[in-house]
Each structure stands twice: as structure tokens, then as C-alpha cells.
Design a protein around this motif. Structure first.
Motif, short mmCIF file in Angstrom:
data_model
loop_
_atom_site.label_atom_id
_atom_site.label_comp_id
_atom_site.label_asym_id
_atom_site.label_seq_id
_atom_site.Cartn_x
_atom_site.Cartn_y
_atom_site.Cartn_z
N GLU A 160 0.84 -1.19 0.00
CA GLU A 160 0.00 0.00 0.00
C GLU A 160 0.88 1.25 0.00
O GLU A 160 1.88 1.31 0.70
N TRP A 161 0.49 2.20 -0.82
CA TRP A 161 1.15 3.51 -0.86
C TRP A 161 0.35 4.48 0.00
O TRP A 161 -0.88 4.48 -0.04
N LYS A 162 1.04 5.33 0.73
CA LYS A 162 0.42 6.46 1.41
C LYS A 162 0.76 7.69 0.59
O LYS A 162 1.94 7.93 0.27
N LEU A 163 -0.25 8.45 0.25
CA LEU A 163 -0.07 9.66 -0.54
C LEU A 163 -0.49 10.86 0.27
O LEU A 163 -1.48 10.81 1.01
N PHE A 164 0.24 11.95 0.12
CA PHE A 164 -0.02 13.13 0.93
C PHE A 164 -0.31 14.35 0.05
O PHE A 164 0.10 14.42 -1.09
N ALA A 165 -1.03 15.29 0.64
CA ALA A 165 -1.38 16.57 0.04
C ALA A 165 -2.07 16.37 -1.31
O ALA A 165 -2.95 15.54 -1.42
N ASP A 166 -1.63 17.14 -2.33
CA ASP A 166 -2.33 17.08 -3.61
C ASP A 166 -2.17 15.74 -4.32
O ASP A 166 -2.96 15.40 -5.19
N LEU A 167 -1.16 14.96 -3.95
CA LEU A 167 -1.01 13.63 -4.56
C LEU A 167 -2.20 12.75 -4.22
O LEU A 167 -2.70 12.00 -5.06
N ALA A 168 -2.68 12.84 -2.98
CA ALA A 168 -3.86 12.08 -2.57
C ALA A 168 -5.09 12.54 -3.34
O ALA A 168 -5.93 11.73 -3.74
N GLU A 169 -5.19 13.83 -3.56
CA GLU A 169 -6.33 14.37 -4.31
C GLU A 169 -6.34 13.86 -5.75
O GLU A 169 -7.36 13.43 -6.26
N VAL A 170 -5.17 13.91 -6.40
CA VAL A 170 -5.05 13.45 -7.79
C VAL A 170 -5.36 11.96 -7.89
O VAL A 170 -6.03 11.52 -8.83
N ALA A 171 -4.89 11.18 -6.91
CA ALA A 171 -5.08 9.72 -6.95
C ALA A 171 -6.46 9.29 -6.50
O ALA A 171 -6.86 8.15 -6.74
N GLY A 172 -7.18 10.17 -5.83
CA GLY A 172 -8.51 9.82 -5.35
C GLY A 172 -8.50 9.07 -4.03
O GLY A 172 -9.44 8.36 -3.70
N GLY A 173 -7.43 9.22 -3.26
CA GLY A 173 -7.36 8.59 -1.95
C GLY A 173 -5.99 8.74 -1.33
O GLY A 173 -5.00 8.93 -2.02
N LYS A 174 -5.94 8.64 0.00
CA LYS A 174 -4.68 8.75 0.73
C LYS A 174 -3.92 7.43 0.79
O LYS A 174 -2.72 7.42 1.04
N ARG A 175 -4.63 6.33 0.62
CA ARG A 175 -4.00 5.00 0.66
C ARG A 175 -4.43 4.24 -0.60
O ARG A 175 -5.62 4.07 -0.85
N ILE A 176 -3.43 3.81 -1.36
CA ILE A 176 -3.70 3.10 -2.61
C ILE A 176 -2.98 1.76 -2.58
O ILE A 176 -1.75 1.70 -2.46
N ALA A 177 -3.73 0.67 -2.65
CA ALA A 177 -3.15 -0.67 -2.67
C ALA A 177 -2.69 -0.99 -4.09
O ALA A 177 -3.38 -0.67 -5.07
N VAL A 178 -1.52 -1.62 -4.21
CA VAL A 178 -0.99 -2.03 -5.50
C VAL A 178 -0.52 -3.48 -5.42
O VAL A 178 -0.28 -4.02 -4.34
N ASP A 179 -0.37 -4.09 -6.59
CA ASP A 179 0.07 -5.48 -6.67
C ASP A 179 1.59 -5.52 -6.67
O ASP A 179 2.24 -5.60 -7.71
N ALA A 180 2.17 -5.41 -5.49
CA ALA A 180 3.62 -5.49 -5.28
C ALA A 180 3.82 -6.01 -3.87
O ALA A 180 2.96 -5.84 -3.00
N GLY A 181 4.96 -6.65 -3.64
CA GLY A 181 5.21 -7.19 -2.32
C GLY A 181 6.66 -7.55 -2.11
O GLY A 181 7.52 -7.15 -2.90
N PRO A 182 6.96 -8.30 -1.06
CA PRO A 182 8.34 -8.66 -0.76
C PRO A 182 9.04 -9.27 -1.97
O PRO A 182 8.47 -10.09 -2.68
N GLY A 183 10.26 -8.80 -2.20
CA GLY A 183 11.04 -9.27 -3.34
C GLY A 183 10.93 -8.36 -4.54
O GLY A 183 11.81 -8.34 -5.40
N ASP A 184 9.85 -7.58 -4.63
CA ASP A 184 9.73 -6.58 -5.69
C ASP A 184 10.57 -5.37 -5.28
O ASP A 184 11.03 -5.27 -4.14
N THR A 185 10.74 -4.43 -6.19
CA THR A 185 11.48 -3.21 -5.88
C THR A 185 10.53 -2.04 -5.69
O THR A 185 9.37 -2.10 -6.09
N VAL A 186 11.06 -0.98 -5.11
CA VAL A 186 10.29 0.24 -4.97
C VAL A 186 9.86 0.74 -6.35
O VAL A 186 8.73 1.20 -6.53
N GLY A 187 10.74 0.62 -7.34
CA GLY A 187 10.41 1.03 -8.70
C GLY A 187 9.24 0.25 -9.27
O GLY A 187 8.37 0.82 -9.94
N GLU A 188 9.20 -1.05 -9.00
CA GLU A 188 8.08 -1.87 -9.47
C GLU A 188 6.79 -1.47 -8.77
O GLU A 188 5.72 -1.43 -9.40
N ALA A 189 6.88 -1.16 -7.50
CA ALA A 189 5.68 -0.71 -6.76
C ALA A 189 5.21 0.64 -7.29
O ALA A 189 4.02 0.89 -7.39
#
Length: 96
Positions: free
Chosen positions: A2-31
């Protein structure tokens, strides 16, 4: 993951917390790619002309800046990691 987004980034994304399909072993870039795939409106706010992350955006993993304290976008994710994106902080107390 899950990503936490702050300020206008949350507004653009439509939420402060966005779940993505990434996990242990993946990289930050992949997330980050997974985040942008699910919320393409963020691309204009996060990426520069060459497709890299804008210099003024702070990207944290468990409270640490991945570019100054870790391996950048190649930082490997662990179980339970928290990812966060912050736009630049503007200040001022409003006093003159």
C-alpha cells in the motif's frame, strides 16, 4: 503493498491510501510502476520529461528516503514495508 499519498497527490489519486500489486522481493520502482498503472493521473505530477521521478518528490520506505538512505528505485521491498510519496513542503506561518 500500500502507498500512502499526501497533500495534492492524494487528491489526484482519489485517496490517501492506494493498494498495488507489489510485495516482498519486488522493488520500490516496481511498486511505483504499479501505482502509476492504477492511477495514471499521477504521472504528470510525479514524472519528469524523461519519465524519471521528479527531483522534488520525496519517496519513503518505512520513513527513510530511498534516494538518500537506500538503493533508490532498486530498493527491495520487505514484508510489511510502508511506502509514501510526499510533494514538496511549502511553509510559511502567514505572518508578516
Amino acid at each position: 503493498m500500500e502507498w500512502k499519498l499526501f497533500a495534492d497527490l492524494a487528491e489526484v489519486a482519489g485517496g490517501k491510501r492506494i493498494a498495488v500489486d507489489a510485495g516482498p522481493g519486488d522493488t520500490v520502482g516496481e511498486a511505483l510502476e504499479a501505482l502509476l498503472a492504477s492511477r495514471p493521473a499521477l504521472e504528470d505530477r510525479l514524472l519528469d520529461e524523461s519519465g524519471g521521478l521528479e527531483d522534488h518528490i520525496n519517496l519513503l520506505r518505512n520513513g527513510s528516503n530511498v534516494f538518500t538512505q537506500e538503493e533508490g528505485l532498486d530498493t527491495e521491498l520487505g514484508d510489511g514495508d510502508e511506502l509514501a510519496l510526499f510533494p514538496p513542503v511549502s511553509g510559511g506561518s502567514g505572518r508578516r
